[in-house]
Design a protein around this motif. Structure first.
Motif, mmCIF file in Angstrom:
data_model
loop_
_atom_site.group_PDB
_atom_site.id
_atom_site.type_symbol
_atom_site.label_atom_id
_atom_site.label_comp_id
_atom_site.label_asym_id
_atom_site.label_seq_id
_atom_site.Cartn_x
_atom_site.Cartn_y
_atom_site.Cartn_z
ATOM 1 N N GLU A 83 28.394 39.317 25.048
ATOM 2 C CA GLU A 83 28.148 37.876 25.016
ATOM 3 C C GLU A 83 28.504 37.233 26.351
ATOM 4 O O GLU A 83 27.803 36.334 26.831
ATOM 5 C CB GLU A 83 28.943 37.236 23.876
ATOM 6 C CG GLU A 83 28.454 37.640 22.490
ATOM 7 C CD GLU A 83 29.028 36.765 21.397
ATOM 8 O OE1 GLU A 83 29.078 35.540 21.591
ATOM 9 O OE2 GLU A 83 29.433 37.315 20.358
ATOM 10 N N LEU A 84 29.595 37.689 26.968
ATOM 11 C CA LEU A 84 29.971 37.152 28.275
ATOM 12 C C LEU A 84 28.924 37.519 29.323
ATOM 13 O O LEU A 84 28.549 36.681 30.157
ATOM 14 C CB LEU A 84 31.346 37.702 28.683
ATOM 15 C CG LEU A 84 32.533 37.183 27.871
ATOM 16 C CD1 LEU A 84 33.793 37.997 28.186
ATOM 17 C CD2 LEU A 84 32.779 35.706 28.158
ATOM 18 N N HIS A 130 23.213 31.978 33.326
ATOM 19 C CA HIS A 130 23.712 30.949 34.241
ATOM 20 C C HIS A 130 23.989 31.582 35.609
ATOM 21 O O HIS A 130 25.143 31.686 36.044
ATOM 22 C CB HIS A 130 24.982 30.305 33.679
ATOM 23 C CG HIS A 130 24.775 29.610 32.376
ATOM 24 N ND1 HIS A 130 24.831 30.275 31.170
ATOM 25 C CD2 HIS A 130 24.511 28.300 32.080
ATOM 26 C CE1 HIS A 130 24.609 29.410 30.191
ATOM 27 N NE2 HIS A 130 24.403 28.216 30.705
ATOM 28 N N PRO A 131 22.947 32.008 36.308
ATOM 29 C CA PRO A 131 23.136 32.660 37.611
ATOM 30 C C PRO A 131 23.789 31.767 38.651
ATOM 31 O O PRO A 131 24.295 32.268 39.660
ATOM 32 C CB PRO A 131 21.711 33.055 38.015
ATOM 33 C CG PRO A 131 20.824 32.121 37.242
ATOM 34 C CD PRO A 131 21.533 31.903 35.944
ATOM 35 N N VAL A 132 23.807 30.461 38.401
ATOM 36 C CA VAL A 132 24.438 29.540 39.347
ATOM 37 C C VAL A 132 25.928 29.815 39.479
ATOM 38 O O VAL A 132 26.551 29.456 40.493
ATOM 39 C CB VAL A 132 24.189 28.074 38.909
ATOM 40 C CG1 VAL A 132 24.967 27.751 37.628
ATOM 41 C CG2 VAL A 132 24.559 27.098 40.022
ATOM 42 N N LEU A 133 26.515 30.501 38.481
ATOM 43 C CA LEU A 133 27.943 30.799 38.534
ATOM 44 C C LEU A 133 28.258 31.969 39.452
ATOM 45 O O LEU A 133 29.389 32.079 39.954
ATOM 46 C CB LEU A 133 28.465 31.117 37.126
ATOM 47 C CG LEU A 133 28.367 30.009 36.079
ATOM 48 C CD1 LEU A 133 28.837 30.534 34.724
ATOM 49 C CD2 LEU A 133 29.208 28.806 36.488
ATOM 50 N N LEU A 138 36.378 34.721 35.015
ATOM 51 C CA LEU A 138 35.816 35.508 36.113
ATOM 52 C C LEU A 138 34.757 36.479 35.620
ATOM 53 O O LEU A 138 33.870 36.879 36.380
ATOM 54 C CB LEU A 138 36.921 36.268 36.842
ATOM 55 C CG LEU A 138 37.990 35.415 37.537
ATOM 56 C CD1 LEU A 138 38.969 36.312 38.294
ATOM 57 C CD2 LEU A 138 37.371 34.384 38.471
ATOM 58 N N SER A 139 34.829 36.853 34.344
ATOM 59 C CA SER A 139 33.839 37.781 33.801
ATOM 60 C C SER A 139 32.456 37.135 33.710
ATOM 61 O O SER A 139 31.468 37.824 33.451
ATOM 62 C CB SER A 139 34.275 38.278 32.420
ATOM 63 O OG SER A 139 34.268 37.226 31.477
ATOM 64 N N LEU A 140 32.375 35.838 33.951
ATOM 65 C CA LEU A 140 31.093 35.131 33.923
ATOM 66 C C LEU A 140 30.393 35.155 35.280
ATOM 67 O O LEU A 140 29.325 34.557 35.435
ATOM 68 C CB LEU A 140 31.312 33.679 33.494
ATOM 69 C CG LEU A 140 31.826 33.495 32.062
ATOM 70 C CD1 LEU A 140 32.309 32.068 31.846
ATOM 71 C CD2 LEU A 140 30.733 33.840 31.056
ATOM 72 N N GLY A 141 30.980 35.840 36.254
ATOM 73 C CA GLY A 141 30.362 35.950 37.573
ATOM 74 C C GLY A 141 31.081 35.178 38.659
ATOM 75 O O GLY A 141 30.743 35.304 39.843
ATOM 76 N N LEU A 142 32.049 34.367 38.263
ATOM 77 C CA LEU A 142 32.834 33.612 39.239
ATOM 78 C C LEU A 142 33.845 34.523 39.919
ATOM 79 O O LEU A 142 34.142 35.620 39.437
ATOM 80 C CB LEU A 142 33.550 32.455 38.541
ATOM 81 C CG LEU A 142 32.643 31.378 37.932
ATOM 82 C CD1 LEU A 142 33.372 30.628 36.832
ATOM 83 C CD2 LEU A 142 32.172 30.414 39.005
ATOM 84 N N VAL A 143 34.394 34.051 41.041
ATOM 85 C CA VAL A 143 35.447 34.789 41.743
ATOM 86 C C VAL A 143 36.637 33.867 41.927
ATOM 87 O O VAL A 143 36.490 32.641 42.029
ATOM 88 C CB VAL A 143 34.961 35.312 43.109
ATOM 89 C CG1 VAL A 143 33.816 36.292 42.925
ATOM 90 C CG2 VAL A 143 34.557 34.164 44.030
ATOM 91 N N SER A 144 37.815 34.456 41.961
ATOM 92 C CA SER A 144 39.009 33.652 42.177
ATOM 93 C C SER A 144 39.043 33.158 43.616
ATOM 94 O O SER A 144 38.826 33.925 44.566
ATOM 95 C CB SER A 144 40.265 34.480 41.879
ATOM 96 O OG SER A 144 41.438 33.718 42.102
ATOM 97 N N TYR A 148 31.846 25.794 27.062
ATOM 98 C CA TYR A 148 32.642 26.124 28.244
ATOM 99 C C TYR A 148 31.739 26.515 29.413
ATOM 100 O O TYR A 148 31.905 26.012 30.539
ATOM 101 C CB TYR A 148 33.607 27.257 27.901
ATOM 102 C CG TYR A 148 34.584 27.615 29.006
ATOM 103 C CD1 TYR A 148 35.380 26.651 29.612
ATOM 104 C CD2 TYR A 148 34.714 28.934 29.437
ATOM 105 C CE1 TYR A 148 36.285 26.975 30.604
ATOM 106 C CE2 TYR A 148 35.624 29.274 30.432
ATOM 107 C CZ TYR A 148 36.401 28.296 31.009
ATOM 108 O OH TYR A 148 37.292 28.626 32.000
ATOM 109 N N VAL A 149 30.778 27.382 29.153
ATOM 110 C CA VAL A 149 29.883 27.828 30.224
ATOM 111 C C VAL A 149 29.015 26.680 30.722
ATOM 112 O O VAL A 149 28.753 26.563 31.933
ATOM 113 C CB VAL A 149 29.024 29.009 29.739
ATOM 114 C CG1 VAL A 149 28.018 29.406 30.819
ATOM 115 C CG2 VAL A 149 29.901 30.205 29.404
ATOM 116 N N ASP A 150 28.581 25.817 29.830
ATOM 117 C CA ASP A 150 27.791 24.654 30.257
ATOM 118 C C ASP A 150 28.588 23.772 31.209
ATOM 119 O O ASP A 150 28.056 23.295 32.225
ATOM 120 C CB ASP A 150 27.352 23.843 29.041
ATOM 121 C CG ASP A 150 26.220 24.505 28.267
ATOM 122 O OD1 ASP A 150 25.594 25.432 28.811
ATOM 123 O OD2 ASP A 150 25.978 24.092 27.113
#
Length: 339
Positions: free
Chosen positions: A191-192, A199-202, A231-237, A325-327
């Motif tokens: 699901e993540l 949401h590739p923008v992330l 971070l598992s959604l494609g973001l980085v710290s 949350y993702v939105d």
């Protein structure tokens, strides 16, 4: 402590006698569970030694955070669950637990009173054959008292520090549902991954996650479960998160408000119990030092239940508010691209 032992042991003995004279009617933890696929006995190591569970548990009591969620997600409804004042309703029941049980047509199990020390009498009255507390703050003495009631599984390392995925695995092992636990984790990861793909923008956006509360500004480190899941959604710290860390805690640190301008990131996730508190903070003089406030790239996560769902996430809570949350994150990321 010796007197407490005597009280617990006397209570257990009394309940055994009563249980022997009672009927065999269904309870919250019986009849709803799917069959275990694991074999017993199983032995689970933890901070206070190890616990052996001789047979498949049917009367499960949970204590702490996340264990009730994991058991329910794996098909076992506990006979007693802890009250949760933060994020819970008037009965102390978290919304994702209530919604799941109501959807399954299952009654809410008895809710244990919230307290620093486990409510031994109420736990013993539930007649458990296992007590699950892999994400909790029980002490060795409390563990021993609970173990006098039923085999008790504590946390593997430090109190309140068990990774959320490990909590699911520990509960799965205790219930003889290791395979189901791994399948559940794969489903959550799926699901993540699906959200990240939608949401590739992330992808690649840097993020800092903070909470200004009671006059203190907290920054969450990558080791924190809420950051890990995000971070598992494609973001980085954001590099600034590590650069400003002062070694205070494993999962977070406090930052002087005079240095907020140094906390740079594409997106800032800001937690607040209410919209009023969030607005007050973001319009304050210290918050205006944050570059994300000026750029309009703050993702506001507001509401106790919303915050609780990721602090840390559980088998049921992570996907409960995931769409919203993702939105929120994606909207902030889009503003970052436009700025």
């Amino acid at each position: 402590m010796a007197r407490a032992w005597m009280v617990v042991l006397a209570l257990v003995c009394a309940l055994v006698v009563v249980a022997g004279c009672g009927d065999d009617g269904d309870t919250a933890g019986e009849g709803a569970a799917t069959a275990a696929t694991g074999t017993f006995p199983v032995t689970i190591p933890h901070a206070f030694g190890e616990t052996t569970i001789d047979a498949e548990p049917t009367r499960v009591v949970t204590w702490g955070w996340g264990s009730a969620d994991a058991a329910i997600a794996l098909g076992v409804v506990p006979v007693a669950i802890p009250s949760q004042s933060y994020g819970g309703d008037a009965d102390g029941v978290l919304p994702w637990i209530r919604e799941r049980l109501e959807a399954d047509g299952t009654e809410i199990p008895p809710v244990l009173p919230e307290s620093e020390e486990p409510p031994y009498e109420e736990i013993a009255a539930a007649e458990p054959d296992v007590i699950l507390a892999p994400y909790s703050g029980i002490t060795k003495e409390q563990y021993e008292l609970l173990s006098a009631i039923a085999p008790t599984v504590a946390y593997p390392g430090e109190a309140w520090a068990t990774p959320w995925k490990e909590t699911i695995r520990i509960v799965g092992t205790a219930l003889g549902r290791d395979a189901q636990a791994e399948a559940l984790l794969e489903e959550i990861d799926g699901e993540l991954a699906a959200q990240a793909a939608e949401h590739p923008v992330l992808e690649g956006k840097s993020v800092a996650m903070v909470w200004d509360t009671a006059g203190t500004f907290y920054v969450y480190k990558p080791a924190d479960p809420r950051v890990e899941a995000t971070l598992s959604l494609g973001l980085v710290s954001a590099p600034s998160v590590d650069a400003l860390a002062n070694g205070e805690e494993t999962f977070y640190y406090t930052l002087s408000k005079e240095r907020l301008d140094e906390l740079e990131s594409d997106i800032l996730v800001s937690f607040s119990d209410t919209q009023q508190l969030s607005t007050a903070f973001l319009s304050s003089a210290p918050a205006k030092l944050l570059p994300q406030v000026a750029a309009g790239t703050v993702a506001e996560v507001v509401g106790k239940d919303f915050i609780a769902s990721v602090s840390p996430p559980t088998a049921l809570s992570l996907t409960w508010g995931l769409d919203e949350y993702v939105d929120i994150l994606a909207e902030a990321a889009e503003r970052a691209d436009a700025s």
